[in-house]
Motif scaffolding. Structure first.
Motif, short mmCIF file in Angstrom:
data_model
loop_
_atom_site.label_atom_id
_atom_site.label_comp_id
_atom_site.label_asym_id
_atom_site.label_seq_id
_atom_site.Cartn_x
_atom_site.Cartn_y
_atom_site.Cartn_z
N PHE A 175 -59.92 65.19 36.38
CA PHE A 175 -59.80 64.71 37.76
C PHE A 175 -59.73 63.19 37.87
CE2 PHE A 175 -60.95 69.03 38.72
CZ PHE A 175 -60.33 69.27 39.95
N ARG A 176 -59.64 62.51 36.74
CA ARG A 176 -59.52 61.05 36.78
C ARG A 176 -58.30 60.63 37.59
NH1 ARG A 176 -59.40 60.27 31.73
NH2 ARG A 176 -61.60 59.79 31.39
N SER A 177 -57.22 61.41 37.49
CA SER A 177 -55.98 61.03 38.16
C SER A 177 -55.84 61.68 39.55
CB SER A 177 -54.78 61.44 37.30
OG SER A 177 -54.79 62.84 37.06
N VAL A 178 -56.85 62.45 39.96
CA VAL A 178 -56.82 63.09 41.29
C VAL A 178 -57.49 62.17 42.30
CG1 VAL A 178 -57.60 65.07 42.65
CG2 VAL A 178 -56.76 65.40 40.30
N SER A 179 -56.89 62.00 43.45
CA SER A 179 -57.37 61.05 44.44
C SER A 179 -58.71 61.48 45.04
CB SER A 179 -56.36 60.90 45.57
OG SER A 179 -56.30 62.08 46.35
N PRO A 180 -59.52 60.51 45.50
CA PRO A 180 -60.75 60.84 46.23
C PRO A 180 -60.48 61.69 47.47
CG PRO A 180 -60.74 58.52 45.62
CD PRO A 180 -59.37 59.06 45.30
N MET A 181 -59.33 61.49 48.09
CA MET A 181 -59.01 62.25 49.30
C MET A 181 -58.82 63.73 48.98
SD MET A 181 -56.35 61.19 52.29
CE MET A 181 -55.18 60.59 51.11
N ALA A 182 -58.17 64.04 47.87
CA ALA A 182 -58.00 65.45 47.48
C ALA A 182 -59.35 66.08 47.17
CB ALA A 182 -57.06 65.55 46.28
N LYS A 183 -60.20 65.34 46.46
CA LYS A 183 -61.52 65.87 46.13
C LYS A 183 -62.38 66.06 47.40
CE LYS A 183 -61.85 62.81 42.70
NZ LYS A 183 -62.31 62.04 41.52
N ASP A 184 -62.22 65.17 48.36
CA ASP A 184 -62.92 65.32 49.63
C ASP A 184 -62.52 66.61 50.33
OD1 ASP A 184 -64.51 64.01 51.96
OD2 ASP A 184 -62.59 64.56 52.88
#
Length: 278
Positions: free
Chosen positions: A231-240
């Motif tokens: 998830f290093r390359s996944v945005s904070p917005m997607a994780k939110d």
């Protein structure tokens, strides 16, 4: 086979098979169009739940068919032994086949996930909970348009006041309140859709095990993690968004409409320079 079905359509090769029936490619000579014919063998339906599904699926599809991202039901035929449903032909790779090899870039995930959520929101507006959302039930037609399919486990919850019960769904995707035997609402679909999005971005499910029991135990723990390596390359917005969909507290879990209003969805997964998570 129904005489009316034979009069209106020519059944061609088998393109799929399930527990109770077979899907054929079929051809309508009067228009030159091709469709899928789902033929369900009524003699295999041994209990009341299975028979209820047989009644529910065509009625549900007729109610929802107006949406462009839901498989449309065109005709229904019935004879002594079979129910035949003529539906949109979706013979491209399903979502499971598209995402099973490697995770998707966020913009690609967004392009697929937005129409899926629009289809789910449409179901919920019409008082229908799908209850078996998984990548195998997300199909694509010849023009590569996403089509939500398989409403055999769907339940009508009316105006939102009626809760549902019964363990329905597929291990990786089922919401914890379903496994706990509690009454639940349409937000079980949002949990399942969140799991689908997680798999799109990570390439593996958030809760897993070596058996169905182990998977269920992991779901019930509901310990949502984002491994740094993946998830290093996944945005904070997607994780939110994932946290708000895969949320054990149903009162805090997003509705389908709230998902569609989330910034990650509104940006189509184009997250560069977008930091607002309100």
């Amino acid at each position: 086979m129904s005489d009316a079905l034979k009069r209106d359509y020519q059944l061609c090769e088998e393109i799929g098979r399930g527990r109770f029936g077979t899907v054929f490619r079929c051809f309508k000579p009067s228009t030159g169009e091709t469709f899928a014919c789902k033929s369900i063998d009524k003699t295999l339906l041994t209990d009341s739940t299975d028979r209820q599904c047989l009644e529910t699926e065509p009625k549900t599809m007729l109610l929802l068919s107006s949406h462009p991202n839901i498989v449309r039901l065109h005709d229904v035929y019935e004879d002594e032994t079979h129910l035949h449903m003529i539906m949109d032909l979706c013979d491209s790779k399903d979502l499971y086949q598209q995402i099973s090899r490697s995770p998707l870039a966020e913009n690609d995930a967004g392009a697929l996930f937005t129409p899926l959520m629009e289809a789910i929101a449409h179901c919920h507006k019409r008082g229908v909970c799908h209850r078996d959302l998984k990548p195998e039930n997300v199909l694509f037609d010849r023009w590569n348009r996403l089509k939500l399919a398989d409403f055999g486990s769907a339940e009508w919850f009316g105006d939102g006041e009626r809760s549902m019960s019964g363990v329905v769904g597929t291990p990786y995707y089922v919401a914890p309140e379903v496994l706990e035997g509690r009454e639940y609402n349409e937000k079980v679909d949002v949990w399942s859709a969140g799991v689908i999005l997680y798999i799109m971005l990570a390439g593996f499910p958030p809760f897993y095990g070596e058996s169905a029991v182990e998977i269920f135990e992991a779901v019930l723990r509901g310990n949502l993690r984002f491994p740094t390596k993946v998830f290093r390359s996944v945005s904070p917005m997607a994780k939110d968004l994932l946290r708000k969909m895969i949320c054990r507290d149903v009162s805090r879990r997003f509705s389908a409409e709230q998902v569609l209003r989330h910034p990650w969805i509104l940006s189509g997964g184009q997250t560069r320079g977008v930091t607002d998570l309100t």
